[in-house]
Scaffold this active site. Structure first.
Site, PDB file in Angstrom:
ATOM      1  N   CYS A  30       0.827  -1.212   0.000  1.00 49.76           N
ATOM      2  CA  CYS A  30       0.000   0.000   0.000  1.00 49.76           C
ATOM      3  C   CYS A  30       0.862   1.264   0.000  1.00 49.76           C
ATOM      4  CB  CYS A  30      -0.909  -0.051   1.223  1.00 49.76           C
ATOM      5  SG  CYS A  30      -1.732   1.472   1.644  1.00 49.76           S
ATOM      6  N   CYS A  33       0.098   3.791   2.714  1.00 47.49           N
ATOM      7  CA  CYS A  33       0.553   3.263   4.006  1.00 47.49           C
ATOM      8  C   CYS A  33       2.028   3.591   4.235  1.00 47.49           C
ATOM      9  CB  CYS A  33       0.361   1.751   4.081  1.00 47.49           C
ATOM     10  SG  CYS A  33      -1.350   1.213   3.962  1.00 47.49           S
TER      11      CYS A  33
END
Length: 105
Positions: A30, A33
């Site tokens: 991600c 993230c």
């Protein structure tokens, strides 16, 4: 450094904590993230004596992500006294996390 949380120790570390807890739900693949990760580490260092700051990899640990309705990552959940009290979804500035923790301490 943020504590790595798993489904097997979530209840013990997060729900039974006597301090407020921030849990970053994330995944290796991600991109957003990876943007939030360094912010979470900074918060972890600054709040190490006042709050528990933790990370949970949703690819390896899906039970509590599902239980708390984490559908998008990064999602940061805040707990106090074993109860979910706030959530932030997506990338946010550090102040968004520290302000919420300050209100819980």
């Amino acid at each position: 450094m943020a504590l790595e949380i798993t489904d097997s120790n979530f209840e013990e570390k997060v729900l039974n904590s006597d301090k407020p807890v921030l849990v970053d739900f994330w995944a290796e693949w991600c991109g957003p993230c990876r943007m939030v990760g360094p912010i979470i580490e900074e918060v972890s260092n600054e709040y190490k004596d006042k709050a528990l700051v933790a990370k949970l990899d949703v690819d390896s640990n899906q039970e509590f992500a599902a239980k708390y309705g984490v559908r998008n990552i990064p999602t940061v959940l805040f707990f106090k006294g074993g109860e979910l009290v706030d959530r932030k979804v997506g990338v946010a500035p550090k102040e968004n996390y520290t302000e919420t923790l300050d209100n819980l301490i």
